[in-house]
Design an enzyme around this catalytic site. Structure first.
Site, PDB file in Angstrom:
ATOM      1  CB  SER A  72      -0.946   0.015   1.195  1.00  0.00           C
ATOM      2  OG  SER A  72      -2.065  -0.778   0.910  1.00  0.00           O
ATOM      3  CE  LYS A  75      -4.129   0.970  -1.472  1.00  0.00           C
ATOM      4  NZ  LYS A  75      -3.700  -0.326  -1.028  1.00  0.00           N
ATOM      5  CE1 TYR A 199      -3.879  -1.039  -4.998  1.00  0.00           C
ATOM      6  CE2 TYR A 199      -4.445  -3.364  -5.211  1.00  0.00           C
ATOM      7  CZ  TYR A 199      -4.186  -2.263  -4.427  1.00  0.00           C
ATOM      8  OH  TYR A 199      -4.229  -2.390  -3.054  1.00  0.00           O
ATOM      9  CE1 TYR A 251      -3.248  -0.039   4.541  1.00  0.00           C
ATOM     10  CE2 TYR A 251      -2.234  -1.024   6.452  1.00  0.00           C
ATOM     11  CZ  TYR A 251      -2.221  -0.758   5.111  1.00  0.00           C
ATOM     12  OH  TYR A 251      -1.206  -1.207   4.341  1.00  0.00           O
ATOM     13  CB  VAL A 269      -0.192  -5.992   4.022  1.00  0.00           C
ATOM     14  CG1 VAL A 269      -1.509  -5.479   4.518  1.00  0.00           C
ATOM     15  CG2 VAL A 269      -0.168  -6.194   2.539  1.00  0.00           C
TER      16      VAL A 269
HETATM   17  N1  GLN Z   1      -1.630  -5.504  -2.458  1.00  0.00           N
HETATM   18  C1  GLN Z   1      -2.339  -5.383  -1.217  1.00  0.00           C
HETATM   19  C2  GLN Z   1      -3.840  -5.510  -1.448  1.00  0.00           C
HETATM   20  O1  GLN Z   1      -4.324  -4.999  -2.401  1.00  0.00           O
HETATM   21  C3  GLN Z   1      -2.001  -4.075  -0.578  1.00  0.00           C
HETATM   22  C4  GLN Z   1      -2.737  -3.887   0.718  1.00  0.00           C
HETATM   23  C5  GLN Z   1      -1.969  -3.234   1.785  1.00  0.00           C
HETATM   24  O2  GLN Z   1      -0.740  -3.085   1.786  1.00  0.00           O
HETATM   25  N2  GLN Z   1      -2.716  -2.880   2.779  1.00  0.00           N
HETATM   26  O3  GLN Z   1      -4.527  -6.085  -0.674  1.00  0.00           O
END
Ligand code: GLN
Length: 328
Positions: A72, A75, A199, A251, A269
């Site tokens: 993430s 992003k 993505y 989050y 994550v």
């Molecule tokens: N690639 C992970 C997903 O789409 C990224 C999520 C994350 O780092 N929270 O679930």
């Protein structure tokens, strides 16, 4: 001379070493992400931090050499790239800037809100929309554009971890659900499978904590590259991105992270956290040898129930408090 006045890069380094070893024990209280099968292979007890100041102070401690996938944290980068390419106001027609308080991959608000614009670009729904609007005709072109931006930021073009990408590609049912919903409501600007490919490839970009610190510092410096003084992205984009990191970057722990750690940060994550400490953010204090901007990268793949590095959050909390890095 009192203890505060004696704070130097050397004494900071010593503290950092102590803290990393202290907080490493908490890695046993979390687990590596398992819903992306390839992430399960990480070493649960790893913990490392890299800090970079505007004045060139470099502090690093723990497991600093490992590369890991951004997940993430990507992003942040895709949002910067979309805004630089299309302008902030155009991007915000497709993604809002409101925190959700929901899990990063939650779908339910998309149906509850009208017209269904994803709440922010730091959650999966928003990031899939942003991925779909990156410049380029094909997934490859879209991804390559972002890799080129990262090259400007860290000085080399990163690789994509194909194993992690394929592992997630094969299990991305929830992300596909989000993308189909976004397509249905007009918030996906390319075919569903292309958006998911872009993505997930961006999530699989591999960097290390030194790179995170560089990008964090660049954000903290409002997009201005140290050395060349060139804008890699605009001050407006930097401000908006840091605000989104502060309000939505961790989050459904973002409010607590802002309240109790108090710095703009984005986690993934895989266990990475990237933080940007703007200059003059803290009250003037003897506690900081350098009041200028800092960038921080943390890696600790043992994550908590929110998806944040369990020891990384504790480590950041400690140093933000002790060194007056808090924004407010
Ligand atoms: N690639 C992970 C997903 O789409 C990224 C999520 C994350 O780092 N929270 O679930």
């Amino acid at each position: 001379m009192n203890e505060i006045a004696a704070l130097t890069p050397t004494s900071m380094q010593q503290k950092l070493n102590q803290w990393v070893e202290h907080y490493r024990q908490y890695t046993n209280e979390g687990a590596c992400a398992s819903y992306i099968p390839a992430l399960k292979k990480a070493d649960l007890n790893s913990l490392g931090i890299y800090m970079l100041s505007d004045d060139g102070i470099q502090l690093k401690s723990g497991d600093t050499e490992q590369s890991f996938t951004l997940q993430s944290i990507s992003k942040v980068l895709s949002f910067i790239h979309a805004c630089s390419s299309h302008g902030i106001s155009h991007v915000l027609e497709y993604v809002d800037v409101e925190p959700t308080g929901d899990a990063f991959n939650s779908i339910f608000r998309l149906e509850l809100s009208h017209p269904g614009r994803p709440f922010n670009p730091m959650i999966n729904a928003g990031a899939i929309t942003v991925a779909s609007m990156l410049p380029g005709q094909s997934p490859d072109e879209k991804v390559d554009g972002l890799l080129c931006l990262i090259e400007k930021m860290v000085g080399r073009k990163p690789r994509i971890n194909e194993e992690v990408f394929l592992s997630e590609w094969g299990t991305a049912n929830r992300n596909r659900s989000l993308a189909y919903w976004l397509k249905e409501t007009g918030f996906l600007l390319c075919p569903v499978e292309d958006a998911i490919e872009v993505y997930l490839r961006l999530c699989s970009i591999e960097l290390c904590i030194a790179d995170m610190a560089k990008i964090g510092l660049l954000l903290a410096r409002d997009g201005i590259q140290p050395g060349t003084y060139r804008h890699v992205f605009s001050k407006e984009i930097a401000s908006l991105t840091k605000t989104l990191m502060f309000t939505c970057g961790m989050y459904d722990y973002s409010g607590r992270f802002a309240a109790f750690v108090g710095i703009p940060a984005k986690s993934g994550v895989s266990g990475g956290i990237m933080a940007a400490i703007p200059s003059g953010a803290a009250m003037p204090s003897n506690n900081r040898p350098d009041s200028g901007p800092w960038g921080i990268g943390v890696y600790g793949p043992s994550i908590d129930k929110f998806g944040n590095s369990i020891a990384g959050v504790k480590l950041l909390k400690r140093l933000a408090k002790e060194w007056d890095f808090r924004l407010l």
